[in-house]
Design a protein around this motif. Sequence first.
Motif, short mmCIF file in Angstrom:
data_model
loop_
_atom_site.label_atom_id
_atom_site.label_comp_id
_atom_site.label_asym_id
_atom_site.label_seq_id
_atom_site.Cartn_x
_atom_site.Cartn_y
_atom_site.Cartn_z
N ILE A 1 -3.50 4.33 -7.87
CA ILE A 1 -4.19 3.04 -7.87
C ILE A 1 -4.78 2.75 -9.26
O ILE A 1 -4.68 1.62 -9.77
N ALA A 2 -5.38 3.77 -9.88
CA ALA A 2 -5.96 3.58 -11.21
C ALA A 2 -4.89 3.20 -12.23
O ALA A 2 -5.11 2.32 -13.08
N GLU A 3 -3.73 3.83 -12.15
CA GLU A 3 -2.65 3.52 -13.09
C GLU A 3 -2.10 2.12 -12.84
O GLU A 3 -1.78 1.39 -13.80
N ILE A 4 -1.97 1.71 -11.58
CA ILE A 4 -1.49 0.35 -11.27
C ILE A 4 -2.46 -0.69 -11.82
O ILE A 4 -2.04 -1.69 -12.43
N VAL A 5 -3.75 -0.46 -11.60
CA VAL A 5 -4.76 -1.40 -12.12
C VAL A 5 -4.71 -1.45 -13.64
O VAL A 5 -4.79 -2.53 -14.25
N ARG A 6 -4.55 -0.29 -14.29
CA ARG A 6 -4.51 -0.26 -15.75
C ARG A 6 -3.30 -1.01 -16.29
O ARG A 6 -3.41 -1.77 -17.27
N ARG A 7 -2.15 -0.82 -15.67
CA ARG A 7 -0.95 -1.50 -16.15
C ARG A 7 -1.03 -3.01 -15.94
O ARG A 7 -0.59 -3.78 -16.80
N ARG A 8 -1.58 -3.44 -14.82
CA ARG A 8 -1.74 -4.87 -14.59
C ARG A 8 -2.69 -5.48 -15.62
O ARG A 8 -2.46 -6.59 -16.11
#
Length: 273
Positions: free
Chosen positions: A253-260
């Motif tokens: 989830i943290a990586e998805i938020v960071r990429r977005r």
Amino acid sequence: MTALRKMLPSWLTAYAVLYIGFLYLPVIFLPIFSINTAATPKFPLSGYTLKWYRDLATTPALTDAAWNSLMVAVSASLLATMFGICAARAIMRYRFPARRSINGLLMAPLVLPEIIIAVSMLLVMLQLGLNLSLITVVFGHVLICIPYSLSVLTSGFEGFDRSLEEASADLGESPFGTFRRVTLPMVAPAIISSLLVSFTISLDEFIMAFFLTGTDATLPVYIWSQLRFAAKLPGVLALGTLLLIASIILLTIAEIVRRRASRRTQNMGGLIA
């Protein structure tokens, strides 16, 4: 030279596959043995059962340790993110003497031996006259989580357009109001990523908790204490599997938020340009 360049991508791919396999293959056995009916982790499996998972909820010591870890992880993630916001903003926004040296000191816990940091923290706590408790564990976890928080938040502040703050100031907003109404919403995805990463690091942290905890054990310390008893091993495997799944979910989830957030910053930069 041309042949070497053609072979290099395939060798790098093979190396990456071998490295990931060496790193994560032992972890795969954790959920496999957690559903084994026998207490001994060995092949072939004697049967399949979810008994060890059901027993976790009926263990008072485990639930207390889980609650302690939850409180410590929430507190450490909030404090580490708050300090990380201040540090990342100062490092990315201002130019001051020894800026790189200070940044290096903040990131030092990533490369220093963790057991040395834990022993040093223990000595400091004792010299200050503090009783070992969950509060001292929070202090230790904040020290460990700040470098991870800073690395995530630095990337968030790096793509921030300062002209938005200047426009807010020109419209009569105070510096604090600009920070609250403009800066924080723009870096909110990085803040969320920092909270999730710091929470995950704190939840899994053992060495700091082992040295700084008092009578209230956290979840990793509880797992360590149970490894001394062979009959408790299946429950430890089941608990480890749940922690592994939770860590993967939170980091994903943290990586998805960071990429977005990164894509949104790039798109806004393109529009402004």
